[in-house]
Design an enzyme around this catalytic site. Structure first.
Site, mmCIF file in Angstrom:
data_model
loop_
_atom_site.group_PDB
_atom_site.id
_atom_site.type_symbol
_atom_site.label_atom_id
_atom_site.label_comp_id
_atom_site.label_asym_id
_atom_site.label_seq_id
_atom_site.Cartn_x
_atom_site.Cartn_y
_atom_site.Cartn_z
ATOM 1 N N TYR A 17 0.830 -1.211 0.000
ATOM 2 C CA TYR A 17 0.000 0.000 0.000
ATOM 3 C C TYR A 17 0.858 1.252 0.000
ATOM 4 C CZ TYR A 17 0.811 0.974 4.996
ATOM 5 O OH TYR A 17 1.382 1.287 6.202
ATOM 6 N N ARG B 123 7.989 4.462 -4.495
ATOM 7 C CA ARG B 123 8.030 3.520 -3.362
ATOM 8 C C ARG B 123 7.047 2.368 -3.599
ATOM 9 N NH1 ARG B 123 7.305 5.965 2.546
ATOM 10 N NH2 ARG B 123 5.140 6.035 1.862
ATOM 11 N N ARG C 111 -7.551 -20.557 -1.597
ATOM 12 C CA ARG C 111 -6.498 -20.331 -0.600
ATOM 13 C C ARG C 111 -5.364 -21.352 -0.710
ATOM 14 N NH1 ARG C 111 -4.687 -21.443 4.369
ATOM 15 N NH2 ARG C 111 -3.928 -19.676 5.604
ATOM 16 N N HIS D 32 -0.822 -21.013 -0.096
ATOM 17 C CA HIS D 32 0.210 -20.009 0.193
ATOM 18 C C HIS D 32 0.973 -19.547 -1.054
ATOM 19 C CE1 HIS D 32 -0.707 -21.384 4.191
ATOM 20 N NE2 HIS D 32 0.092 -20.469 4.724
ATOM 21 N N LYS E 24 6.324 -1.552 1.926
ATOM 22 C CA LYS E 24 5.102 -1.042 2.582
ATOM 23 C C LYS E 24 4.009 -2.095 2.408
ATOM 24 C CE LYS E 24 3.136 3.563 3.426
ATOM 25 N NZ LYS E 24 3.123 3.463 4.871
ATOM 26 N N GLU F 260 11.842 3.148 14.454
ATOM 27 C CA GLU F 260 10.854 4.102 13.923
ATOM 28 C C GLU F 260 9.562 3.882 14.700
ATOM 29 O OE1 GLU F 260 9.601 3.292 9.859
ATOM 30 O OE2 GLU F 260 9.860 1.135 10.143
ATOM 31 N N LEU G 248 10.897 1.829 7.241
ATOM 32 C CA LEU G 248 10.257 2.279 6.009
ATOM 33 C C LEU G 248 10.950 3.578 5.570
ATOM 34 C CD1 LEU G 248 7.683 1.681 4.158
ATOM 35 C CD2 LEU G 248 6.860 3.793 5.172
HETATM 36 N N1 PDD Z 1 2.617 5.355 7.553
HETATM 37 N N2 PDD Z 1 7.285 4.319 9.087
HETATM 38 C C1 PDD Z 1 6.187 3.548 9.048
HETATM 39 C C2 PDD Z 1 6.229 2.201 9.671
HETATM 40 C C3 PDD Z 1 5.019 4.040 8.421
HETATM 41 O O1 PDD Z 1 3.937 3.251 8.352
HETATM 42 C C4 PDD Z 1 5.021 5.340 7.865
HETATM 43 C C5 PDD Z 1 3.809 5.906 7.170
HETATM 44 C C6 PDD Z 1 6.181 6.112 7.957
HETATM 45 C C7 PDD Z 1 6.271 7.500 7.374
HETATM 46 O O2 PDD Z 1 6.329 7.460 5.960
HETATM 47 P P1 PDD Z 1 5.803 8.688 5.076
HETATM 48 O O3 PDD Z 1 6.549 9.905 5.508
HETATM 49 O O4 PDD Z 1 6.142 8.276 3.694
HETATM 50 O O5 PDD Z 1 4.325 8.813 5.320
HETATM 51 C C8 PDD Z 1 7.296 5.563 8.560
HETATM 52 C C9 PDD Z 1 1.412 5.702 6.855
HETATM 53 C C10 PDD Z 1 1.057 7.133 6.994
HETATM 54 C C11 PDD Z 1 0.307 4.733 7.254
HETATM 55 O O6 PDD Z 1 0.612 3.554 7.411
HETATM 56 O O7 PDD Z 1 -0.832 5.130 7.369
#
Ligand code: PDD
Length: 280
Positions: A33, A52, A100, A102, A147, A179, A203
């Site tokens: 996503y 990304r 289903r 894997h 992501k 983070e 991320l």
């Molecule tokens: N999350 N680290 C993680 C684990 C994240 O899920 C996000 C963003 C960030 C910040 O990334 P960016 O600056 O590109 O938004 C860092 C989004 C907002 C979410 O999962 O909703």
């Protein structure tokens, strides 16, 4: 004003959007996503989000569905249909619906979804006073640079934060702060701005990149470096970055007050620079 969805080529009110119960995103978390937002009605750093998205897609063996220009068209159309002046745009791509099993299905059509929701800014009191955060063991996998929609450790950590009356949970891996559950982390330590380096453990945030550019442009001392939790407790300043939090000061970590308990001057200055860059 409706919340809008785009599902496999069709636009519709979000309330009417459906995918199969055999969707692999639903059954395996087999998907990726992005979350982007608008400023002044324009999608912010869309190219970076799409880059990304490509990175995540390649990493899990999904083919690229749309060209950059087609994505732009879809997202702008969905935003326009919502009528929201400022919106959050969520993209999700999964390996689609299949019986289903894997391993990857021989035949399946990816599910490609966009949703548009109104952007609600963070409460101004939180921004002015700064946030409290807690720490949590980093139970995520070894590819946090993807992501992925597999967010259970993030969900559990964020809930732990909420139950403790905190805004965010910071993941700790081998004694280092990685983070937040949905944000990147920065600190000012001994006069130097620090953030953990890019790699499989975090991320690569789009806001993080922008903040680094702003700091370097202002000739601030800056380094990408692992931050031990003990050093974070003693930091002069701590802040989070992300698409929705933007730059958010942190004034408490695990109940310990950071510096004098007020948002730090470097954080506030970077936020002012950020406002100038993002606001039309
Ligand atoms: N999350 N680290 C993680 C684990 C994240 O899920 C996000 C963003 C960030 C910040 O990334 P960016 O600056 O590109 O938004 C860092 C989004 C907002 C979410 O999962 O909703």
């Amino acid at each position: 004003m409706p919340n809008i969805a785009f599902v496999n080529g069709r636009f519709m009110p979000l309330a009417r959007a459906k995918v199969s119960v055999e969707d692999r995103g639903f059954q395996f978390g087999d998907g990726i996503y992005e979350l982007a937002r608008t400023y002044g009605g324009r999608i912010f750093h869309l190219q970076e989000h799409l880059e990304r998205l490509d990175h995540s897609a390649k990493a899990i063996g999904l083919s690229i569905v749309y060209s950059r220009s087609r994505w732009k068209e879809i997202l702008e159309k969905a935003h326009a249909q919502s009528g929201y002046p400022e919106a959050k745009l969520y993209i999700q791509i999964t390996r689609g619906a299949a019986p289903r099993d894997h391993s990857f299905p021989k035949k399946s059509r990816m599910s490609v979804i966009v949703t548009v929701r109104k952007l609600v800014p963070l409460p101004s009191e939180l921004r002015e006073k700064g946030a409290s955060v807690i720490t949590a063991a980093d139970l995520r996998w070894g590819r946090c640079d993807i992501k992925s929609v597999n967010l259970l450790p993030n969900v559990m950590a964020r809930q732990k934060a909420r139950s403790a009356g905190a805004f965010e949970a910071l993941f700790i891996r081998d004694g280092l702060v990685m983070e937040g559950a949905g944000s990147n982390l920065f600190a000012v330590i001994r006069g130097q701005i620090m953030t953990p380096p890019k790699g499989p453990a975090i991320l690569p945030g789009i806001t993080r990149d922008l903040v680094i550019d702003l700091a370097c442009g202002a000739r601030d001392a800056f380094v990408e470096k692992g931050i031990p939790l003990e050093e974070l407790y003693g930091a002069e300043e701590v802040f989070l970055t992300g698409t929705t939090v933007e730059i958010l000061p942190v004034v408490k970590v695990d109940g310990k007050t950071i510096s004098n308990g007020r948002p730090g001057k470097t954080t506030l200055r970077l936020y002012q620079q950020f406002l100038q860059t993002t606001r039309p």
